[in-house]
Write an enzyme that holds these catalytic residues in place. Structure first.
Site, PDB file in Angstrom:
ATOM      1  N   GLN A 109      -2.611   2.464   9.706  1.00 24.60           N
ATOM      2  CA  GLN A 109      -1.273   2.577   9.098  1.00 24.60           C
ATOM      3  C   GLN A 109      -0.332   3.428   9.953  1.00 24.60           C
ATOM      4  OE1 GLN A 109      -4.195   2.950   7.528  1.00 24.60           O
ATOM      5  NE2 GLN A 109      -4.099   2.359   5.384  1.00 24.60           N
ATOM      6  N   ASN A 148      -5.586  12.398  -0.069  1.00 21.78           N
ATOM      7  CA  ASN A 148      -4.713  11.591   0.790  1.00 21.78           C
ATOM      8  C   ASN A 148      -5.608  10.828   1.770  1.00 21.78           C
ATOM      9  OD1 ASN A 148      -2.059  10.710   1.651  1.00 21.78           O
ATOM     10  ND2 ASN A 148      -2.362  11.921   3.490  1.00 21.78           N
ATOM     11  N   LYS A 149      -5.008  10.042   2.626  1.00 23.25           N
ATOM     12  CA  LYS A 149      -5.731   9.186   3.557  1.00 23.25           C
ATOM     13  C   LYS A 149      -6.832   9.921   4.298  1.00 23.25           C
ATOM     14  CE  LYS A 149      -5.446   5.684   4.042  1.00 23.25           C
ATOM     15  NZ  LYS A 149      -6.379   4.773   3.331  1.00 23.25           N
ATOM     16  N   ARG A 190      -7.428  -0.266  -7.122  1.00 22.21           N
ATOM     17  CA  ARG A 190      -7.587   0.887  -6.231  1.00 22.21           C
ATOM     18  C   ARG A 190      -7.651   2.150  -7.100  1.00 22.21           C
ATOM     19  NH1 ARG A 190      -4.257   1.255  -0.836  1.00 22.21           N
ATOM     20  NH2 ARG A 190      -6.242   2.193  -0.196  1.00 22.21           N
ATOM     21  N   ARG A 201       0.849  -1.199   0.000  1.00 17.70           N
ATOM     22  CA  ARG A 201       0.000   0.000   0.000  1.00 17.70           C
ATOM     23  C   ARG A 201       0.876   1.237   0.000  1.00 17.70           C
ATOM     24  NH1 ARG A 201       2.136   2.071   3.836  1.00 17.70           N
ATOM     25  NH2 ARG A 201       0.653   3.771   3.597  1.00 17.70           N
ATOM     26  N   GLY A 202       0.215   2.395  -0.169  1.00 17.95           N
ATOM     27  CA  GLY A 202       0.971   3.637  -0.341  1.00 17.95           C
ATOM     28  C   GLY A 202       1.083   3.898  -1.842  1.00 17.95           C
ATOM     29  N   ALA A 203       0.807   5.139  -2.258  1.00 18.98           N
ATOM     30  CA  ALA A 203       0.675   5.432  -3.688  1.00 18.98           C
ATOM     31  C   ALA A 203       1.883   4.990  -4.532  1.00 18.98           C
ATOM     32  CB  ALA A 203       0.381   6.921  -3.866  1.00 18.98           C
ATOM     33  N   ASP A 230      -1.997  10.872  -2.453  1.00 18.51           N
ATOM     34  CA  ASP A 230      -2.336   9.794  -3.391  1.00 18.51           C
ATOM     35  C   ASP A 230      -2.607  10.319  -4.795  1.00 18.51           C
ATOM     36  OD1 ASP A 230      -3.088   8.662  -0.578  1.00 18.51           O
ATOM     37  OD2 ASP A 230      -2.724   6.980  -1.929  1.00 18.51           O
TER      38      ASP A 230
HETATM   39  O1  MRU Z   1      -4.672   3.174   1.882  1.00 16.34           O
HETATM   40  P1  MRU Z   1      -3.181   3.403   1.869  1.00 16.34           P
HETATM   41  O2  MRU Z   1      -2.485   2.892   3.062  1.00 16.34           O
HETATM   42  O3  MRU Z   1      -2.565   2.939   0.580  1.00 16.34           O
HETATM   43  O4  MRU Z   1      -3.064   5.003   1.892  1.00 16.34           O
HETATM   44  C1  MRU Z   1      -1.775   5.568   1.863  1.00 16.34           C
HETATM   45  C2  MRU Z   1      -1.775   7.045   1.972  1.00 16.34           C
HETATM   46  O5  MRU Z   1      -2.810   7.683   2.027  1.00 16.34           O
HETATM   47  C3  MRU Z   1      -0.436   7.726   1.916  1.00 16.34           C
HETATM   48  O6  MRU Z   1      -0.450   8.898   2.676  1.00 16.34           O
HETATM   49  C4  MRU Z   1      -0.109   8.077   0.450  1.00 16.34           C
HETATM   50  O7  MRU Z   1      -0.270   6.967  -0.371  1.00 16.34           O
HETATM   51  C5  MRU Z   1       1.266   8.614   0.306  1.00 16.34           C
HETATM   52  S1  MRU Z   1       2.455   7.346   0.511  1.00 16.34           S
HETATM   53  C6  MRU Z   1       3.999   7.943   0.121  1.00 16.34           C
END
Ligand code: MRU
Length: 346
Positions: free
Chosen positions: A196, A247-248, A90, A49-51, A237
């Protein structure tokens, strides 16, 4: 310096290994992916996970797909379907679509030029991972100057090594400031529903010896009111052409609170997270996830089984709340459509 930084995505002997982030911090276990569908599943369940990380994982997924083309089937048609399946996992982080489309473009070119497809796509995926690392380092360098000695930093979710190819965006900036010898303290908000912040950000920072305090999401307003936060730094994201940031879930609330308390609010993100095709954040598709993620905390059921749930995974922070974007191309203070165009038109 970064010897203990975790690499969440590794290519070994024709297989893709993904650190299963659902099990952290309890267990460090790598999922072994041999098909692109394995990678798509790992992205869907947030094992990776994470963009930036899901983009890189998908790129390697496209490499795996080359070996799955059934005899007699057109390779490019098969790869186009693989890209579509990976992209569909996603919708919010643009890095995923960006990586799949880049791999498809390279595949088309390779076939046209008569190049060995598997080798060419593997090189591209590897190159993407290296580029991501370089962009993270550049963001760290640009952003570290914003973090003063003694600063208390609030971050949300995990925008660290685990979310990238190994250094981090928001945490990369914090790491870079720490590497300059600055004494820092980070508040990590837990990031319900999937935690997270609690599970991953605290784990990463503790491994680096950076002081970290875990707080629940509901505590952040109080923290700011008590003047315990000097600066907020989060990842992204997708960033639209006017500077709005997805973002999250919870990020928008932090930005509004930061504004109310006159605290700078920074977003660190690489060029691969910028989507100049979307005019504003209103056009960003927000992923909706399963109800049980909210009804439960891990395996523990904390709500009535039938209760109605709303579970958007991300929110959009309008550009007006953002003090500056920290990008690999430099800082963009008070982001706007014209400043974004100036930096990201090419
Ligand atoms: O649902 P996730 O854990 O993939 O969400 C991640 C985030 O929102 C991060 O802040 C974003 O992807 C930046 S990661 C460098």
């Amino acid at each position: 310096m970064n010897s203990h930084i975790t690499t969440p995505i590794q290519w070994r002997e024709d297989r893709l290994l993904l650190l299963d982030q659902r099990l952290l911090p309890g267990k460090e276990n790598y999922l072994v992916c041999t098909t692109y569908q394995d990678v798509a599943d790992a992205i869907s369940v947030l094992a990776v996970r994470g963009a930036p990380a899901i983009g890189i994982a998908a790129a390697y997924g496209m490499v795996l797909a080359v070996r799955q083309v059934p005899p007699g089937e057109d390779r490019l048609t098969f790869l186009a379907q693989a890209a579509k399946d990976l992209e569909a996992t996603r919708p919010t982080a643009v890095n995923l679509a960006w990586a799949c489309r880049r791999m498809l473009r390279v595949a088309n070119e390779a076939v046209k030029q008569g190049e060995e497809l598997l080798e060419r796509l593997w090189k591209e995926a590897y190159c993407m991972a290296q580029e991501d690392l370089a962009m993270n380092r550049a963001m760290g360098e640009h952003g570290q100057e914003l973090v003063a000695d003694g600063a208390n930093i609030l971050t949300h979710c995990n925008a660290g090594a685990l979310a990238t190819s190994g250094w981090g965006t928001a945490l990369g900036v914090i790491r870079a400031a720490h590497a300059k010898g600055r004494n820092l303290h980070v508040y990590a908000s837990e990031t319900r529903p999937l935690l997270q912040g609690a599970r991953l950000t605290t784990w990463e920072l503790m491994q680096d010896g950076i002081a970290v305090t875990l707080v629940t999401d509901g505590m952040v307003g109080h923290l700011m009111q008590q003047r315990k936060v000097d600066v907020v730094i989060v990842g992204a994201d997708r960033i639209a052409a006017n500077g709005d940031v997805a973002n999250k879930i919870g990020t928008y609330g932090l930005a509004v609170l930061a504004r109310a308390h006159n605290i700078p609010f920074y977003v660190a993100a690489p060029t691969s997270t910028v989507d100049m095709e979307l005019a504003s954040g209103e056009e960003i598709v927000i992923e909706q996830r399963q109800a049980d993620e909210v009804r439960q905390v891990g395996a523990l059921v904390v709500a009535p089984a039938e209760v109605k749930v709303y579970n958007p995974a991300f929110d959009v922070t309008p550009a007006e709340y953002i003090t500056a974007l920290i990008t690999d191309r430099g800082l963009i203070t008070a982001p706007s459509r014209s400043k974004m165009t100036e930096v990201f038109a090419t």
